[in-house]
Every structure is written in C-alpha cells, then in structure tokens.
Design a protein around this motif. Structure first.
Motif, PDB file in Angstrom:
ATOM      1  N   SER A 132      41.126  23.463  55.258  1.00 56.15           N
ATOM      2  CA  SER A 132      42.579  23.327  55.248  1.00 56.15           C
ATOM      3  C   SER A 132      43.078  22.979  56.643  1.00 56.15           C
ATOM      4  O   SER A 132      42.354  23.090  57.632  1.00 56.15           O
ATOM      5  CB  SER A 132      43.233  24.629  54.770  1.00 56.15           C
ATOM      6  OG  SER A 132      42.883  25.701  55.634  1.00 56.15           O
ATOM      7  N   SER A 133      44.339  22.558  56.695  1.00 56.55           N
ATOM      8  CA  SER A 133      44.963  22.235  57.975  1.00 56.55           C
ATOM      9  C   SER A 133      46.433  22.621  57.930  1.00 56.55           C
ATOM     10  O   SER A 133      47.098  22.466  56.900  1.00 56.55           O
ATOM     11  CB  SER A 133      44.828  20.740  58.273  1.00 56.55           C
ATOM     12  OG  SER A 133      45.501  20.412  59.477  1.00 56.55           O
ATOM     13  N   GLU A 134      46.926  23.130  59.051  1.00 55.39           N
ATOM     14  CA  GLU A 134      48.347  23.455  59.156  1.00 55.39           C
ATOM     15  C   GLU A 134      49.151  22.266  59.664  1.00 55.39           C
ATOM     16  O   GLU A 134      50.379  22.324  59.741  1.00 55.39           O
ATOM     17  CB  GLU A 134      48.536  24.657  60.090  1.00 55.39           C
ATOM     18  CG  GLU A 134      47.916  25.942  59.551  1.00 55.39           C
ATOM     19  CD  GLU A 134      48.162  27.131  60.461  1.00 55.39           C
ATOM     20  OE1 GLU A 134      48.767  26.920  61.539  1.00 55.39           O
ATOM     21  OE2 GLU A 134      47.766  28.248  60.097  1.00 55.39           O
ATOM     22  N   ASP A 135      48.458  21.201  59.999  1.00 46.30           N
ATOM     23  CA  ASP A 135      49.109  19.984  60.481  1.00 46.30           C
ATOM     24  C   ASP A 135      49.699  19.222  59.292  1.00 46.30           C
ATOM     25  O   ASP A 135      48.963  18.789  58.402  1.00 46.30           O
ATOM     26  CB  ASP A 135      48.082  19.106  61.206  1.00 46.30           C
ATOM     27  CG  ASP A 135      48.707  17.854  61.815  1.00 46.30           C
ATOM     28  OD1 ASP A 135      49.885  17.561  61.515  1.00 46.30           O
ATOM     29  OD2 ASP A 135      48.011  17.165  62.574  1.00 46.30           O
ATOM     30  N   PRO A 136      51.014  19.054  59.239  1.00 45.05           N
ATOM     31  CA  PRO A 136      51.632  18.353  58.106  1.00 45.05           C
ATOM     32  C   PRO A 136      51.216  16.890  58.013  1.00 45.05           C
ATOM     33  O   PRO A 136      51.342  16.268  56.960  1.00 45.05           O
ATOM     34  CB  PRO A 136      53.133  18.486  58.380  1.00 45.05           C
ATOM     35  CG  PRO A 136      53.235  18.711  59.859  1.00 45.05           C
ATOM     36  CD  PRO A 136      52.017  19.492  60.228  1.00 45.05           C
ATOM     37  N   ASN A 190      42.295  24.472  48.147  1.00 46.94           N
ATOM     38  CA  ASN A 190      41.566  24.109  49.373  1.00 46.94           C
ATOM     39  C   ASN A 190      40.062  24.358  49.289  1.00 46.94           C
ATOM     40  O   ASN A 190      39.376  24.388  50.319  1.00 46.94           O
ATOM     41  CB  ASN A 190      42.135  24.863  50.588  1.00 46.94           C
ATOM     42  CG  ASN A 190      43.576  24.505  50.871  1.00 46.94           C
ATOM     43  OD1 ASN A 190      43.971  23.345  50.748  1.00 46.94           O
ATOM     44  ND2 ASN A 190      44.376  25.499  51.236  1.00 46.94           N
ATOM     45  N   GLN A 191      39.545  24.530  48.085  1.00 45.61           N
ATOM     46  CA  GLN A 191      38.112  24.748  47.908  1.00 45.61           C
ATOM     47  C   GLN A 191      37.438  23.445  47.473  1.00 45.61           C
ATOM     48  O   GLN A 191      37.948  22.729  46.611  1.00 45.61           O
ATOM     49  CB  GLN A 191      37.865  25.835  46.861  1.00 45.61           C
ATOM     50  CG  GLN A 191      38.452  27.183  47.249  1.00 45.61           C
ATOM     51  CD  GLN A 191      38.123  28.258  46.236  1.00 45.61           C
ATOM     52  OE1 GLN A 191      36.965  28.643  46.076  1.00 45.61           O
ATOM     53  NE2 GLN A 191      39.135  28.736  45.541  1.00 45.61           N
ATOM     54  N   TYR A 192      36.279  23.186  48.083  1.00 41.69           N
ATOM     55  CA  TYR A 192      35.578  21.930  47.829  1.00 41.69           C
ATOM     56  C   TYR A 192      34.087  22.177  47.648  1.00 41.69           C
ATOM     57  O   TYR A 192      33.548  23.201  48.083  1.00 41.69           O
ATOM     58  CB  TYR A 192      35.780  20.952  49.000  1.00 41.69           C
ATOM     59  CG  TYR A 192      37.220  20.584  49.239  1.00 41.69           C
ATOM     60  CD1 TYR A 192      37.779  19.458  48.647  1.00 41.69           C
ATOM     61  CD2 TYR A 192      38.038  21.378  50.044  1.00 41.69           C
ATOM     62  CE1 TYR A 192      39.108  19.123  48.858  1.00 41.69           C
ATOM     63  CE2 TYR A 192      39.373  21.053  50.257  1.00 41.69           C
ATOM     64  CZ  TYR A 192      39.896  19.923  49.661  1.00 41.69           C
ATOM     65  OH  TYR A 192      41.211  19.596  49.868  1.00 41.69           O
ATOM     66  N   GLN A 193      33.455  21.208  47.017  1.00 35.72           N
ATOM     67  CA  GLN A 193      31.994  21.215  46.902  1.00 35.72           C
ATOM     68  C   GLN A 193      31.477  19.830  47.261  1.00 35.72           C
ATOM     69  O   GLN A 193      32.007  18.825  46.781  1.00 35.72           O
ATOM     70  CB  GLN A 193      31.553  21.559  45.479  1.00 35.72           C
ATOM     71  CG  GLN A 193      30.030  21.584  45.297  1.00 35.72           C
ATOM     72  CD  GLN A 193      29.626  21.666  43.840  1.00 35.72           C
ATOM     73  OE1 GLN A 193      29.688  20.690  43.096  1.00 35.72           O
ATOM     74  NE2 GLN A 193      29.219  22.850  43.416  1.00 35.72           N
ATOM     75  N   LEU A 194      30.478  19.795  48.123  1.00 37.29           N
ATOM     76  CA  LEU A 194      29.860  18.509  48.443  1.00 37.29           C
ATOM     77  C   LEU A 194      28.383  18.551  48.080  1.00 37.29           C
ATOM     78  O   LEU A 194      27.737  19.596  48.145  1.00 37.29           O
ATOM     79  CB  LEU A 194      30.060  18.127  49.909  1.00 37.29           C
ATOM     80  CG  LEU A 194      29.249  18.766  51.036  1.00 37.29           C
ATOM     81  CD1 LEU A 194      27.836  18.195  51.145  1.00 37.29           C
ATOM     82  CD2 LEU A 194      29.957  18.576  52.365  1.00 37.29           C
TER      83      LEU A 194
END
Length: 225
Positions: A132-136, A190-194
């Motif tokens: 995740s990122s707090e940068d808009p 915000n959960q991902y799988q690669l």
C-alpha cells in the motif's frame, strides 16, 4: 513513490494450480492417441494423460506438448530442438525468451511427473503480500512496481537484481517485468499474490518481512525522436 510492504507467505511449488484445464487434458489425450476422453471421469483425466504420455518416447511427447501450447510462438525446428533439450536442461529457466518461461514450466512439470523425473524438475515461487501507499499520486500496483519494490527485500544474490539493476532503478524501461512475474493477482484490501519462477525469486532470498520501499519509474525523454 513510497510503498509499505508486508510479506505474509512465500512458498515453493513444483506445479501451479489451474495450469491445465479439463479441456486441455481432453485435447492432449486425443493427441496422445486416447480418443473419447471427454466421456471419462474428469477426476481421472490427469492420470489418464500421464499413462498415455508414457507410451511415447520422451522427446516425442515433449514435441506434442510444445506443439499444443506454443505452436504460435515456436516453429517446427525450434520445437524439435527444444523437445530434446528439455531432457538435459531446465528449459523453463534457460530459454532466452523470458516470455515463454511460464508455459515451458507448465509443460516441463507435467512431463517430469509423467516420466518419473526423466525431465529435470523446476520450481515456482508463490508470494502473498500486502502492499500500500499513502501517496495519493502513487502508481497502481503493477508487475513493474512490485519488482522495483521487492528489490529492497531481496538479497544481493537475486538474479533480477544482478541482471536488471538499471531497470529496477528506473534508468531503463522495464518491459521484462511482465514476463518475469507470471501472474499478479489483486486479492482485495491491498493484498496480492504473485507467481514467478524460483529462478527469478527464491524463498531464501527474502531478507525482510516488512519494509518501506521507494519505487522510481522510468520516464521517456520527450526530447528523443
């Protein structure tokens, strides 16, 4: 751009779920001389295919598999050569066209099991993480963004870091990212799988489970023709 990453799980597998559909198995059975496979119990298709494959010489079986999955990418001569090379080398790691590694892995592992190890086995890595990122203005989570962020938790022996250092730093366009990561799934919240090859990213190469990472994207020079 800065991202916060939490690595929840990294596992090594020798087969990817869903890599062969029932329809794939039915069509392959037909190519291996087993007609009317569509009438068989779906749960038995994989076992039937393994038995059908084992009636062929290994290189011949490999050629049939390659023709089925990659005839639009490889010509007859390439398929013939590769069908023999697969018995000696981990072709899903060593073939120079990275974009074919995913399907070569699936083909190789099916043959590896059908012939009880006669084909060298390869491994894949499945990583589950939160990012995740707090940068808009942060970029969406893409394969390129993930690799550039993950460089900060992979050790220096990692092959991606050694071969693509300029790409990871945003100095060069990173087109190979789409082929290095075979699949990137957004699981929500915000959960991902690669999924990728162990060749590119191994479980023991991860250093930190939680980190903040800066990602620098490549920017085209508008002054260049």
């Amino acid at each position: 751009m800065n991202y916060h990453i939490i690595i929840n799980n990294v596992k090594t597998v020798d087969e990817l779920p869903g890599s062969w559909s029932n329809q794939d198995l039915i069509e392959l059975l037909d190519r291996f001389g087993f007609p009317d496979a569509s009438k068989s119990n779906p749960a038995e298709l994989r076992e039937l295919l393994s038995m059908a494959i084992s009636d062929f010489e290994p290189a011949e079986a490999a050629a049939i598999m390659l023709e089925y999955r990659l005839s639009d990418k490889l010509n007859e001569g390439q398929i013939d050569q590769m069908s023999h090379d697969m018995l000696l080398d981990k072709i899903s790691e060593e073939y120079p066209v990275i974009g074919l590694h995913h399907q070569l892995f699936n083909i190789n592992q099916l043959l590896h099991k059908a012939y009880n190890g006669k084909f060298p086995s390869a491994k894949a890595t499945i990583t589950e993480f939160v990012m995740s990122s707090e940068d808009p203005n942060a970029e969406a989570i893409t394969k390129e963004v993930v690799l550039k962020a993950f460089q900060h938790t992979l050790n220096d022996s990692n092959l991606i870091k050694r071969l693509f250092s300029d790409h990871l730093e945003g100095k060069v366009k990173f087109e190979e990212a789409d082929s290095i990561i075979w699949d990137l799934s957004d699981k929500g919240d915000n959960q991902y799988q690669l999924i990728t090859s162990e060749y590119w990213m191994a479980r023991d190469e991860f250093v930190e489970a939680e980190l903040d990472a800066e990602v620098i994207l490549f920017e085209e020079d508008e002054n260049e023709d």
